[in-house]
Design a protein around this motif. Sequence first.
Motif, PDB file in Angstrom:
ATOM      1  N   LEU A  77     -19.312   2.250  96.821  1.00 63.42           N
ATOM      2  CA  LEU A  77     -19.949   0.970  96.519  1.00 63.42           C
ATOM      3  C   LEU A  77     -20.112   0.133  97.783  1.00 63.42           C
ATOM      4  N   LEU A  78     -19.084   0.098  98.628  1.00 63.64           N
ATOM      5  CA  LEU A  78     -19.154  -0.685  99.855  1.00 63.64           C
ATOM      6  C   LEU A  78     -20.229  -0.143 100.795  1.00 63.64           C
ATOM      7  N   LYS A  79     -20.257   1.180 100.972  1.00 66.19           N
ATOM      8  CA  LYS A  79     -21.258   1.766 101.864  1.00 66.19           C
ATOM      9  C   LYS A  79     -22.672   1.573 101.325  1.00 66.19           C
ATOM     10  N   ALA A  80     -22.844   1.671 100.012  1.00 66.37           N
ATOM     11  CA  ALA A  80     -24.171   1.450  99.432  1.00 66.37           C
ATOM     12  C   ALA A  80     -24.650   0.034  99.720  1.00 66.37           C
ATOM     13  N   ALA A  81     -23.752  -0.945  99.590  1.00 64.09           N
ATOM     14  CA  ALA A  81     -24.130  -2.336  99.873  1.00 64.09           C
ATOM     15  C   ALA A  81     -24.470  -2.522 101.343  1.00 64.09           C
ATOM     16  N   LEU A  82     -23.636  -1.971 102.240  1.00 63.96           N
ATOM     17  CA  LEU A  82     -23.877  -2.132 103.669  1.00 63.96           C
ATOM     18  C   LEU A  82     -25.131  -1.385 104.119  1.00 63.96           C
ATOM     19  N   LEU A  83     -25.363  -0.199 103.568  1.00 63.44           N
ATOM     20  CA  LEU A  83     -26.563   0.558 103.923  1.00 63.44           C
ATOM     21  C   LEU A  83     -27.818  -0.184 103.481  1.00 63.44           C
ATOM     22  N   SER A  84     -27.785  -0.749 102.292  1.00 59.43           N
ATOM     23  CA  SER A  84     -28.931  -1.503 101.804  1.00 59.43           C
ATOM     24  C   SER A  84     -29.231  -2.696 102.698  1.00 59.43           C
ATOM     25  N   VAL A  85     -28.193  -3.397 103.123  1.00 62.64           N
ATOM     26  CA  VAL A  85     -28.372  -4.551 104.012  1.00 62.64           C
ATOM     27  C   VAL A  85     -28.907  -4.108 105.371  1.00 62.64           C
ATOM     28  N   ALA A  86     -28.364  -3.009 105.905  1.00 63.28           N
ATOM     29  CA  ALA A  86     -28.821  -2.518 107.205  1.00 63.28           C
ATOM     30  C   ALA A  86     -30.300  -2.134 107.166  1.00 63.28           C
ATOM     31  N   LEU A  87     -30.726  -1.494 106.095  1.00 65.34           N
ATOM     32  CA  LEU A  87     -32.135  -1.142 105.945  1.00 65.34           C
ATOM     33  C   LEU A  87     -33.005  -2.389 105.815  1.00 65.34           C
ATOM     34  N   LEU A  88     -32.530  -3.355 105.065  1.00 69.95           N
ATOM     35  CA  LEU A  88     -33.275  -4.597 104.884  1.00 69.95           C
ATOM     36  C   LEU A  88     -33.452  -5.322 106.214  1.00 69.95           C
ATOM     37  N   LEU A  89     -32.373  -5.455 106.987  1.00 71.01           N
ATOM     38  CA  LEU A  89     -32.448  -6.123 108.274  1.00 71.01           C
ATOM     39  C   LEU A  89     -33.304  -5.328 109.260  1.00 71.01           C
ATOM     40  N   GLY A  90     -33.225  -3.997 109.183  1.00 67.21           N
ATOM     41  CA  GLY A  90     -34.099  -3.184 110.032  1.00 67.21           C
ATOM     42  C   GLY A  90     -35.559  -3.410 109.720  1.00 67.21           C
ATOM     43  N   GLY A  91     -35.860  -3.602 108.443  1.00 67.98           N
ATOM     44  CA  GLY A  91     -37.242  -3.811 108.036  1.00 67.98           C
ATOM     45  C   GLY A  91     -37.819  -5.148 108.444  1.00 67.98           C
ATOM     46  N   LEU A 141     -32.623  -5.688 117.733  1.00 66.27           N
ATOM     47  CA  LEU A 141     -32.030  -5.703 116.395  1.00 66.27           C
ATOM     48  C   LEU A 141     -32.284  -4.383 115.675  1.00 66.27           C
ATOM     49  N   LEU A 142     -33.441  -3.798 115.901  1.00 69.39           N
ATOM     50  CA  LEU A 142     -33.756  -2.517 115.268  1.00 69.39           C
ATOM     51  C   LEU A 142     -32.807  -1.434 115.748  1.00 69.39           C
ATOM     52  N   TRP A 143     -32.442  -1.445 117.028  1.00 70.78           N
ATOM     53  CA  TRP A 143     -31.461  -0.496 117.539  1.00 70.78           C
ATOM     54  C   TRP A 143     -30.113  -0.658 116.818  1.00 70.78           C
ATOM     55  N   VAL A 144     -29.646  -1.897 116.734  1.00 70.04           N
ATOM     56  CA  VAL A 144     -28.342  -2.157 116.104  1.00 70.04           C
ATOM     57  C   VAL A 144     -28.359  -1.699 114.648  1.00 70.04           C
ATOM     58  N   MET A 145     -29.428  -2.046 113.932  1.00 74.51           N
ATOM     59  CA  MET A 145     -29.513  -1.685 112.526  1.00 74.51           C
ATOM     60  C   MET A 145     -29.673  -0.178 112.341  1.00 74.51           C
ATOM     61  N   SER A 146     -30.321   0.486 113.271  1.00 72.59           N
ATOM     62  CA  SER A 146     -30.469   1.938 113.180  1.00 72.59           C
ATOM     63  C   SER A 146     -29.107   2.622 113.281  1.00 72.59           C
ATOM     64  N   PHE A 147     -28.281   2.136 114.197  1.00 68.39           N
ATOM     65  CA  PHE A 147     -26.925   2.678 114.319  1.00 68.39           C
ATOM     66  C   PHE A 147     -26.131   2.408 113.044  1.00 68.39           C
ATOM     67  N   ALA A 148     -26.285   1.192 112.503  1.00 67.79           N
ATOM     68  CA  ALA A 148     -25.581   0.832 111.264  1.00 67.79           C
ATOM     69  C   ALA A 148     -26.053   1.684 110.089  1.00 67.79           C
ATOM     70  N   VAL A 149     -27.350   1.974 110.030  1.00 69.54           N
ATOM     71  CA  VAL A 149     -27.877   2.846 108.975  1.00 69.54           C
ATOM     72  C   VAL A 149     -27.213   4.215 109.047  1.00 69.54           C
ATOM     73  N   GLY A 150     -27.089   4.760 110.253  1.00 70.70           N
ATOM     74  CA  GLY A 150     -26.450   6.061 110.399  1.00 70.70           C
ATOM     75  C   GLY A 150     -25.003   6.048 109.938  1.00 70.70           C
ATOM     76  N   LEU A 151     -24.243   5.015 110.344  1.00 67.42           N
ATOM     77  CA  LEU A 151     -22.837   4.916 109.944  1.00 67.42           C
ATOM     78  C   LEU A 151     -22.684   4.876 108.427  1.00 67.42           C
ATOM     79  N   THR A 152     -23.481   4.033 107.780  1.00 70.62           N
ATOM     80  CA  THR A 152     -23.297   3.813 106.343  1.00 70.62           C
ATOM     81  C   THR A 152     -23.990   4.862 105.485  1.00 70.62           C
ATOM     82  N   ALA A 153     -24.956   5.588 106.055  1.00 70.26           N
ATOM     83  CA  ALA A 153     -25.592   6.666 105.304  1.00 70.26           C
ATOM     84  C   ALA A 153     -24.638   7.819 105.060  1.00 70.26           C
ATOM     85  N   THR A 154     -23.469   7.793 105.707  1.00 65.21           N
ATOM     86  CA  THR A 154     -22.432   8.788 105.402  1.00 65.21           C
ATOM     87  C   THR A 154     -21.915   8.619 103.976  1.00 65.21           C
ATOM     88  N   LEU A 155     -22.423   7.631 103.282  1.00 67.30           N
ATOM     89  CA  LEU A 155     -22.245   7.525 101.835  1.00 67.30           C
ATOM     90  C   LEU A 155     -22.484   8.882 101.166  1.00 67.30           C
TER      91      LEU A 155
END
Length: 431
Positions: free
Chosen positions: A114-128, A135-149
Amino acid sequence: MSFIRPVHGSAEGSSPPPVAALAAKAPSSRSATASHVGGEPMSSGLRLLLASGAGLSVASIYYSQPMLGVMGASIGASDTAVGLVPTLTQLGYALGILLLTPLGDRFDRRRIILLKAALLSVALLLGGIAPGISLLWVMSFAVGLTATLAQDIVPAAATLAPEHERGKVVGTVMTGLLLGILLSRVISGVVAEHFGWRAMYMVAAASVALVGVAAWRGLPRFSPTNTLSYGALMGSLASLWRKHGALRRAALSQGLVSVGFSAFWSTLAVMLHGAPFHLGSAAAGAFGLAGAAGALGAPIAGRVADRFGPEVVTRLGGALAAFSFATMFAVPWLEPNHRLWLIAASAIGFDLGAQIMLVAHQTIVFGIDPAARSRLNAVLFVGMFIGMSVGAATGSFVLARWGWLAVTLLATASALAALGVRLFPGARTAR
């Protein structure tokens, strides 16, 4: 990637309704526990939830790749700068598998999902909505971390499944993950072309958020299997590697077949761009559909593993991958159109071979120690990612120096080596 070009049910980031529907169908998790569900047949709704969740989360890693040219022009970034977007995403995913996935053995896996799903959704939203490349670089790294969901969902499925159908359930969930990998590029290319790259990020964020809602409604709680500190948890990865020969063989064999898998997919677009094909990136992406056909064999592999044992499936997968790679030695002697058909057929074969090996290897490692499934899965996937990284780097070098036949030789040799690991007597390494 994974398969990483990929895995992974539904990469259909533009089609989240089936996941949302699960929230209404699935039973409430407030009084459920993993131990209660694990001995009962798994419902089709729960299987769909797990497969869709794995596919939609892992697809987040690959959405950006077909959109890089459009993204760079939109935010005024150079090709080199925007090229770091998928690189940082893959780096985040690899580090997430190593550093975060083992936590599934220490904490309630449902909370992690549940936590990773929330963080991944936010990271994708901010990337968009990122106004610039930083900021896109930071969010891309965050997407990778949380996509380990996705790598938390697979051990969850193995835990919830009855032992007699664990291979079947893992195969079904892996089909979702693998289709997410294989179809993500196709979907993002279409969405970006018609609605823009930011729209793809928004759709992806919404789909992952729906996965989170469905998981909140449909997943039971999981009891932690240990109370180790984080440092001890990470240190136990090396202990598991030393203790279990079956884990070493699985990681080594999957890593070897991933070398050829990655070498093919990382060089295909370059090969098709040159003579005699002169095809664009869209054509190379379309070959992912051929690979997707192979992913559909994962549930069958799981059923065979349940009935005859996963060792048989690993050998069948290795032999099929090696044979399929080897058929491409005939490419130079065929007419251009026939070459394309042969390459597509080979892609179906070796994708199927590599993917059924992965399902069988997961069935093997999940049976080693139920209390360490997240850590065992992390070790297996680290081995696979190492193989894919070696394949991508080696494949590009080999293609530039010696051409496509050399890439075919590399892929065939790696698959044969993977098969050799599985044929080696288990008693010598499984001590």
